[in-house]
Scaffold this motif. Structure first.
Motif, PDB file in Angstrom:
ATOM      1  N   THR A  35       0.868  -1.169   0.000  1.00  0.00           N
ATOM      2  CA  THR A  35       0.000   0.000   0.000  1.00  0.00           C
ATOM      3  C   THR A  35       0.906   1.220   0.000  1.00  0.00           C
ATOM      4  O   THR A  35       1.632   1.461   0.980  1.00  0.00           O
ATOM      5  CB  THR A  35      -0.899   0.023   1.242  1.00  0.00           C
ATOM      6  OG1 THR A  35      -1.649  -1.197   1.290  1.00  0.00           O
ATOM      7  CG2 THR A  35      -1.878   1.186   1.193  1.00  0.00           C
ATOM      8  N   ARG A  63     -12.069  12.288   3.902  1.00  0.00           N
ATOM      9  CA  ARG A  63     -11.919  12.306   5.366  1.00  0.00           C
ATOM     10  C   ARG A  63     -11.850  10.861   5.859  1.00  0.00           C
ATOM     11  O   ARG A  63     -12.714  10.376   6.591  1.00  0.00           O
ATOM     12  CB  ARG A  63     -13.099  13.046   5.995  1.00  0.00           C
ATOM     13  CG  ARG A  63     -13.122  14.536   5.683  1.00  0.00           C
ATOM     14  CD  ARG A  63     -14.201  15.265   6.468  1.00  0.00           C
ATOM     15  NE  ARG A  63     -14.221  16.682   6.168  1.00  0.00           N
ATOM     16  CZ  ARG A  63     -14.979  17.257   5.237  1.00  0.00           C
ATOM     17  NH1 ARG A  63     -15.797  16.498   4.501  1.00  0.00           N
ATOM     18  NH2 ARG A  63     -14.930  18.556   5.029  1.00  0.00           N
ATOM     19  N   ASP A  64     -10.825  10.165   5.421  1.00  0.00           N
ATOM     20  CA  ASP A  64     -10.669   8.755   5.757  1.00  0.00           C
ATOM     21  C   ASP A  64      -9.206   8.478   6.064  1.00  0.00           C
ATOM     22  O   ASP A  64      -8.354   9.379   6.004  1.00  0.00           O
ATOM     23  CB  ASP A  64     -11.180   7.858   4.615  1.00  0.00           C
ATOM     24  CG  ASP A  64     -10.632   8.245   3.242  1.00  0.00           C
ATOM     25  OD1 ASP A  64      -9.511   8.788   3.186  1.00  0.00           O
ATOM     26  OD2 ASP A  64     -11.314   7.995   2.234  1.00  0.00           O
ATOM     27  N   ALA A  65      -8.907   7.241   6.420  1.00  0.00           N
ATOM     28  CA  ALA A  65      -7.542   6.897   6.824  1.00  0.00           C
ATOM     29  C   ALA A  65      -6.545   7.108   5.689  1.00  0.00           C
ATOM     30  O   ALA A  65      -5.431   7.613   5.908  1.00  0.00           O
ATOM     31  CB  ALA A  65      -7.502   5.453   7.315  1.00  0.00           C
ATOM     32  N   PHE A  66      -6.922   6.733   4.456  1.00  0.00           N
ATOM     33  CA  PHE A  66      -6.025   6.938   3.324  1.00  0.00           C
ATOM     34  C   PHE A  66      -5.722   8.426   3.138  1.00  0.00           C
ATOM     35  O   PHE A  66      -4.583   8.818   2.890  1.00  0.00           O
ATOM     36  CB  PHE A  66      -6.637   6.370   2.040  1.00  0.00           C
ATOM     37  CG  PHE A  66      -6.551   4.878   1.913  1.00  0.00           C
ATOM     38  CD1 PHE A  66      -5.714   4.122   2.721  1.00  0.00           C
ATOM     39  CD2 PHE A  66      -7.326   4.217   0.959  1.00  0.00           C
ATOM     40  CE1 PHE A  66      -5.632   2.740   2.596  1.00  0.00           C
ATOM     41  CE2 PHE A  66      -7.255   2.833   0.821  1.00  0.00           C
ATOM     42  CZ  PHE A  66      -6.412   2.097   1.637  1.00  0.00           C
ATOM     43  N   GLU A  68      -5.724  10.848   5.338  1.00  0.00           N
ATOM     44  CA  GLU A  68      -4.816  11.323   6.383  1.00  0.00           C
ATOM     45  C   GLU A  68      -3.385  10.858   6.116  1.00  0.00           C
ATOM     46  O   GLU A  68      -2.431  11.641   6.230  1.00  0.00           O
ATOM     47  CB  GLU A  68      -5.291  10.824   7.752  1.00  0.00           C
ATOM     48  CG  GLU A  68      -4.473  11.338   8.921  1.00  0.00           C
ATOM     49  CD  GLU A  68      -4.545  12.846   9.079  1.00  0.00           C
ATOM     50  OE1 GLU A  68      -3.557  13.425   9.579  1.00  0.00           O
ATOM     51  OE2 GLU A  68      -5.565  13.457   8.681  1.00  0.00           O
ATOM     52  N   GLN A  69      -3.215   9.604   5.756  1.00  0.00           N
ATOM     53  CA  GLN A  69      -1.878   9.078   5.470  1.00  0.00           C
ATOM     54  C   GLN A  69      -1.223   9.819   4.312  1.00  0.00           C
ATOM     55  O   GLN A  69      -0.019  10.127   4.351  1.00  0.00           O
ATOM     56  CB  GLN A  69      -1.966   7.587   5.134  1.00  0.00           C
ATOM     57  CG  GLN A  69      -2.356   6.697   6.298  1.00  0.00           C
ATOM     58  CD  GLN A  69      -2.599   5.271   5.847  1.00  0.00           C
ATOM     59  OE1 GLN A  69      -1.922   4.755   4.953  1.00  0.00           O
ATOM     60  NE2 GLN A  69      -3.564   4.611   6.451  1.00  0.00           N
ATOM     61  N   ARG A  86     -10.252  18.539   2.165  1.00  0.00           N
ATOM     62  CA  ARG A  86     -10.849  17.274   2.610  1.00  0.00           C
ATOM     63  C   ARG A  86     -12.318  17.261   2.203  1.00  0.00           C
ATOM     64  O   ARG A  86     -12.990  18.287   2.210  1.00  0.00           O
ATOM     65  CB  ARG A  86     -10.729  17.120   4.130  1.00  0.00           C
ATOM     66  CG  ARG A  86      -9.325  17.262   4.688  1.00  0.00           C
ATOM     67  CD  ARG A  86      -8.380  16.162   4.263  1.00  0.00           C
ATOM     68  NE  ARG A  86      -8.724  14.852   4.772  1.00  0.00           N
ATOM     69  CZ  ARG A  86      -8.234  14.348   5.910  1.00  0.00           C
ATOM     70  NH1 ARG A  86      -7.409  15.054   6.661  1.00  0.00           N
ATOM     71  NH2 ARG A  86      -8.566  13.125   6.294  1.00  0.00           N
ATOM     72  N   THR A  91     -11.185   8.874  -0.558  1.00  0.00           N
ATOM     73  CA  THR A  91      -9.918   9.156  -1.227  1.00  0.00           C
ATOM     74  C   THR A  91      -9.758   8.254  -2.453  1.00  0.00           C
ATOM     75  O   THR A  91     -10.136   7.081  -2.433  1.00  0.00           O
ATOM     76  CB  THR A  91      -8.753   8.915  -0.246  1.00  0.00           C
ATOM     77  OG1 THR A  91      -8.895   9.820   0.854  1.00  0.00           O
ATOM     78  CG2 THR A  91      -7.406   9.129  -0.903  1.00  0.00           C
TER      79      THR A  91
END
Length: 294
Positions: A35, A63-66, A68-69, A86, A91
């Motif tokens: 990933t 507005r999800d984990a991807f 933010e990363q 955002r 994403t």
């Protein structure tokens, strides 16, 4: 330092490495799964930043984990993300299969298609202060057109990497400083499917730098002559991101002139295929200078 503003896509790449590509309906066992950050816009921004440009990014993530990363990753590369918005749309992701140094890719745009002309208007002052603007076609065409309109108003050159390729209106092409397709993309953009580069390149004199894989790149000069930048011989591991590396380098070194920038871009693209992963394979400035010998 070249001030480069990249307007474009930001994806999470889901990469599978296999010994061969599956046939339709076939299930294979893969060798590796990764990933990794991607998206043509983000890739080109990272490439330019690693090569010494002062880079700002204009884009959208969810507005999800991807999301933010990916934001954190861009910031760690020294990229200004104040104009990365955002949204509630997921994403964007790219599903990439890699085999034998080649790849096949399926992209789900997600939040990238929520990057709208209003976002370009909000970033107008940023665009006005750029030396070069770099954009692609993984965002809405209306947004690309807004970028070109803003750039024209401020006298800033725009490099358009027309991928994924689609037919583009002549009015839009005239606003572009440089178009950076491969041969297939150039034929598609100009509405001439199947035509070869000898017939295509003269159609936009002074505006095309056409990439040609390991064979380097061609530039259609304003006087109608063609300039060829040979490729650099390397052992390919993964071609994912090579074109993005080329574009990021071209933008970074464009103040030196198109043909000088093409030399650095071809070398950077070659270095990028020697390692697995789009952004992971992108060289830094010292590495590139050592590779080209100056």
């Amino acid at each position: 330092m070249t001030k480069v503003v990249v307007v474009g896509s930001i994806n999470m790449d889901l990469v599978v490495v296999t010994d061969r590509f599956p046939a339709p309906g076939e299930t294979l066992s893969g060798e590796r799964f990764l990933t990794v950050p991607g998206g043509k816009g983000a890739n080109q921004a990272v490439a330019a930043s690693r090569l010494g440009a002062n880079v700002s990014m204009v884009g959208k993530v969810g507005r999800d984990a991807f999301g933010e990363q990916l934001l954190v990753g861009l910031q760690q590369e020294g990229i200004d993300t104040r104009h990365v918005g955002r949204t509630d749309v997921a994403t964007g992701v790219a599903l990439i299969t890699v085999s034998g140094g080649e790849n096949s890719i399926v992209v789900v745009p997600g939040a990238n298609h929520a990057l709208l002309p209003a976002d370009i208007a909000a970033a107008d002052a940023l665009l006005a202060g750029a030396d070069v603007i770099l954009t692609q076609l993984e965002i809405p065409l209306a947004t690309v057109a807004a970028v070109l309109t803003s750039a024209a108003r401020h006298g800033v050159p725009v490099i358009l990497n027309p991928a994924p390729a689609q037919v583009l209106p002549a009015t839009l092409l005239q606003q572009v400083a440089l178009l950076t397709p491969n041969e297939h993309e150039l034929a598609t953009v100009l509405g001439c499917p199947g035509a070869d580069m000898a017939s295509l390149l003269p159609l936009l004199p002074g505006k095309v730098v056409m990439t040609h894989g390991k064979n380097g790149a061609w530039h259609a000069r304003a006087d109608g002559t063609l300039y060829h930048q040979p490729g650099f011989a390397v052992e390919a591991v993964d071609s994912t991101g090579a074109g993005d590396t080329f574009n990021g380098a071209l933008a970074t070194f464009l103040p030196l002139g198109v043909e000088a920038a093409m030399r650095y871009a071809a070398a950077a693209g070659a270095l990028s295929v020697t390692r697995l992963g789009a952004q992971a394979g992108m060289p830094r400035r010292d590495e590139l200078r050592a590779f080209v010998g100056n």
